[in-house]
Scaffold this active site. Structure first.
Site, PDB file in Angstrom:
ATOM      1  N   TYR A  14      -0.950   7.794 -10.331  1.00 14.65           N
ATOM      2  CA  TYR A  14      -2.145   6.989 -10.065  1.00 14.65           C
ATOM      3  C   TYR A  14      -2.653   6.287 -11.331  1.00 14.65           C
ATOM      4  CZ  TYR A  14      -2.268   8.179  -5.206  1.00 14.65           C
ATOM      5  OH  TYR A  14      -1.924   8.267  -3.874  1.00 14.65           O
ATOM      6  N   ALA A  46      -1.257 -14.320   3.283  1.00 18.33           N
ATOM      7  CA  ALA A  46      -2.728 -14.326   3.207  1.00 18.33           C
ATOM      8  C   ALA A  46      -3.249 -15.468   2.338  1.00 18.33           C
ATOM      9  CB  ALA A  46      -3.208 -12.980   2.652  1.00 18.33           C
ATOM     10  N   HIS A  64      -9.751   4.023   2.564  1.00 17.16           N
ATOM     11  CA  HIS A  64      -8.850   5.002   1.940  1.00 17.16           C
ATOM     12  C   HIS A  64      -9.215   5.300   0.485  1.00 17.16           C
ATOM     13  CE1 HIS A  64      -5.585   3.824   5.123  1.00 17.16           C
ATOM     14  NE2 HIS A  64      -6.544   4.583   5.613  1.00 17.16           N
ATOM     15  N   GLY A  74      -2.913  -8.821   6.516  1.00 20.16           N
ATOM     16  CA  GLY A  74      -1.965  -8.109   5.658  1.00 20.16           C
ATOM     17  C   GLY A  74      -1.888  -6.617   5.899  1.00 20.16           C
ATOM     18  N   ASN A  90      -7.253  -0.922   1.278  1.00 17.87           N
ATOM     19  CA  ASN A  90      -6.763  -0.977  -0.104  1.00 17.87           C
ATOM     20  C   ASN A  90      -7.655  -0.180  -1.038  1.00 17.87           C
ATOM     21  OD1 ASN A  90      -4.909  -2.662   0.998  1.00 17.87           O
ATOM     22  ND2 ASN A  90      -5.853  -4.543   0.255  1.00 17.87           N
ATOM     23  N   ILE A  91      -7.017   0.393  -2.053  1.00 15.96           N
ATOM     24  CA  ILE A  91      -7.779   1.168  -3.037  1.00 15.96           C
ATOM     25  C   ILE A  91      -8.095   0.332  -4.271  1.00 15.96           C
ATOM     26  CG2 ILE A  91      -6.966   3.407  -2.194  1.00 15.96           C
ATOM     27  CD1 ILE A  91      -4.861   3.443  -4.384  1.00 15.96           C
ATOM     28  N   ASP A  92      -7.627  -0.918  -4.294  1.00 15.00           N
ATOM     29  CA  ASP A  92      -7.955  -1.794  -5.432  1.00 15.00           C
ATOM     30  C   ASP A  92      -9.354  -2.385  -5.260  1.00 15.00           C
ATOM     31  OD1 ASP A  92      -7.901  -4.451  -4.089  1.00 15.00           O
ATOM     32  OD2 ASP A  92      -5.770  -4.066  -3.811  1.00 15.00           O
ATOM     33  N   SER A 110       0.257  -3.654   8.379  1.00 11.58           N
ATOM     34  CA  SER A 110       1.273  -3.385   9.400  1.00 11.58           C
ATOM     35  C   SER A 110       0.651  -2.686  10.606  1.00 11.58           C
ATOM     36  CB  SER A 110       2.369  -2.504   8.799  1.00 11.58           C
ATOM     37  OG  SER A 110       1.799  -1.287   8.346  1.00 11.58           O
TER      38      SER A 110
HETATM   39  N1  APR Z   1       0.125 -11.888   2.973  1.00 11.80           N
HETATM   40  C1  APR Z   1      -0.243 -11.167   4.067  1.00 11.80           C
HETATM   41  N2  APR Z   1       0.420 -10.085   4.468  1.00 11.80           N
HETATM   42  C2  APR Z   1       1.494  -9.721   3.762  1.00 11.80           C
HETATM   43  C3  APR Z   1       1.941 -10.406   2.625  1.00 11.80           C
HETATM   44  C4  APR Z   1       1.201 -11.555   2.228  1.00 11.80           C
HETATM   45  N3  APR Z   1       1.528 -12.285   1.167  1.00 11.80           N
HETATM   46  N4  APR Z   1       3.046  -9.765   2.137  1.00 11.80           N
HETATM   47  C5  APR Z   1       3.270  -8.719   2.941  1.00 11.80           C
HETATM   48  N5  APR Z   1       2.346  -8.685   3.933  1.00 11.80           N
HETATM   49  C6  APR Z   1       2.192  -7.759   5.031  1.00 11.80           C
HETATM   50  C7  APR Z   1       3.451  -7.126   5.568  1.00 11.80           C
HETATM   51  O1  APR Z   1       4.080  -7.996   6.490  1.00 11.80           O
HETATM   52  C8  APR Z   1       2.904  -5.858   6.229  1.00 11.80           C
HETATM   53  O2  APR Z   1       2.566  -6.110   7.575  1.00 11.80           O
HETATM   54  O3  APR Z   1       1.398  -6.684   4.576  1.00 11.80           O
HETATM   55  C9  APR Z   1       1.622  -5.576   5.436  1.00 11.80           C
HETATM   56  C10 APR Z   1       1.667  -4.347   4.565  1.00 11.80           C
HETATM   57  O4  APR Z   1       1.827  -3.224   5.354  1.00 11.80           O
HETATM   58  P1  APR Z   1       1.686  -1.762   4.715  1.00 11.80           P
HETATM   59  O5  APR Z   1       2.472  -1.710   3.456  1.00 11.80           O
HETATM   60  O6  APR Z   1       1.992  -0.812   5.822  1.00 11.80           O
HETATM   61  O7  APR Z   1       0.186  -1.701   4.287  1.00 11.80           O
HETATM   62  P2  APR Z   1      -1.071  -1.202   5.067  1.00 11.80           P
HETATM   63  O8  APR Z   1      -1.017  -1.599   6.497  1.00 11.80           O
HETATM   64  O9  APR Z   1      -2.249  -1.607   4.255  1.00 11.80           O
HETATM   65  O10 APR Z   1      -0.846   0.357   4.944  1.00 11.80           O
HETATM   66  C11 APR Z   1      -1.827   1.200   5.296  1.00 11.80           C
HETATM   67  O11 APR Z   1      -0.638   3.026   4.189  1.00 11.80           O
HETATM   68  O12 APR Z   1       0.247   3.126   2.048  1.00 11.80           O
HETATM   69  C12 APR Z   1      -0.659   3.670   2.913  1.00 11.80           C
HETATM   70  O13 APR Z   1      -2.865   4.469   2.604  1.00 11.80           O
HETATM   71  C13 APR Z   1      -1.982   3.411   2.292  1.00 11.80           C
HETATM   72  O14 APR Z   1      -3.776   1.992   2.915  1.00 11.80           O
HETATM   73  C14 APR Z   1      -2.396   2.148   2.984  1.00 11.80           C
HETATM   74  C15 APR Z   1      -1.893   2.389   4.385  1.00 11.80           C
END
Ligand code: APR
Length: 247
Positions: free
Chosen positions: A63, A224, A115, A181, A98-100, A183
């Site tokens: 971290y 995004a 989170h 952004g 996001n944690i940022d 999944s």
């Molecule tokens: N703009 C928008 N979306 C994007 C971009 C971009 N430039 N690049 C990638 N993505 C999308 C991907 O297509 C995907 O759908 O961002 C998404 C990222 O998905 P994850 O990595 O699963 O992130 P997230 O949904 O935030 O995950 C949730 O999982 O890692 C743990 O606790 C952590 O908060 C996080 C949680």
């Protein structure tokens, strides 16, 4: 089609659910892009309470690296557009996975971190004891006021999400829901869509939006940094929240 849930004198309320993808163009790697590994570490080793118990030094180091990466990163045009919309007089509430701190650094003032926050430390025995990390990181032996080891103030896999109900309440007050952004793979964050008032429009901006968008959600398959500023400039011009045809 537009839905106006605010009364005539209230500014329209945009609720944004953001995930790792909104920070991707700021250079912060998304989790799923790395295929279950996070910067070459298995998630169970660095993002679970069991991992921390097994090897706290590894987790703290991990971290610390993520924190250095966040401090170097800058908000991108998606974070900035959302902050500009708020400055224009719209109500903008952001619920981020996001944690940022890139939303805050762009200027957004209503940000709930579902989170946790990497720039905070917390006690490992009392989650209410939180401490800002203005510089540096957390070392083994750094203790909270109750004498227990400090840990990152992030919600790990297998842990409860303490602000879920607050987030659900925010989403329930939306006039339009903008998902960016994510999944939508991690619970309970993905369930927040169910908290939205019936009949409002929900948009998803994500390069994979067409594949990811649940039924009834309008997909905008763009990064995004492109999709969010395009929407925001239309909303600012017309001073209302609506779903344009290009969506
Ligand atoms: N703009 C928008 N979306 C994007 C971009 C971009 N430039 N690049 C990638 N993505 C999308 C991907 O297509 C995907 O759908 O961002 C998404 C990222 O998905 P994850 O990595 O699963 O992130 P997230 O949904 O935030 O995950 C949730 O999982 O890692 C743990 O606790 C952590 O908060 C996080 C949680």
């Amino acid at each position: 089609m537009s839905q106006q849930r605010s009364s005539r004198q209230d500014p329209p309320h945009l609720v944004v659910l953001s995930g790792a993808g909104i920070s991707a163009e700021s250079g912060i790697q998304t989790f799923r892009a790395s295929d279950g590994l996070w910067e070459n570490h298995a998630v169970r080793d660095v993002a679970t309470p069991e991992g921390f118990k097994r090897d706290p030094a590894l987790v703290l180091r991990f971290y610390d690296q993520r924190r250095r990466q966040v401090r170097k990163a800058k908000p991108n045009s998606a974070h900035q557009a959302l902050a500009a919309l708020e400055q224009e007089g719209f109500r903008v509430s952001i619920v981020t996975q996001n944690i940022d701190d890139l939303h805050e650094r762009a200027g957004s003032r209503h940000v709930l971190h579902l989170h946790g926050e990497i720039l905070m430390a917390r006690s490992s025995v009392d989650e209410r004891l939180r401490y800002p990390l203005t510089k540096g990181g957390i070392a083994l032996g750094d203790l909270c006021d109750k004498g227990s080891q400090l840990r990152p103030d992030v919600v790990w896999f297998g842990e409860a999400v303490p602000y879920y109900m607050d987030a659900c309440e925010i989403v329930a007050g939306a006039d339009l829901l903008l998902v960016v952004g994510t999944s939508l793979a991690v619970m309970p964050a993905a369930m927040l869509l169910e908290c939205a008032p019936s009949g409002i429009d929900t948009l998803l901006v994500d390069p994979q939006a067409k594949q990811l968008a649940p039924y009834g959600v309008t997909a905008i398959s763009k990064p995004a940094g492109q999709g969010v500023p395009e929407l925001v400039s239309l909303w600012r011009r017309e001073k209302r929240l609506w779903v344009p045809d290009f969506a």
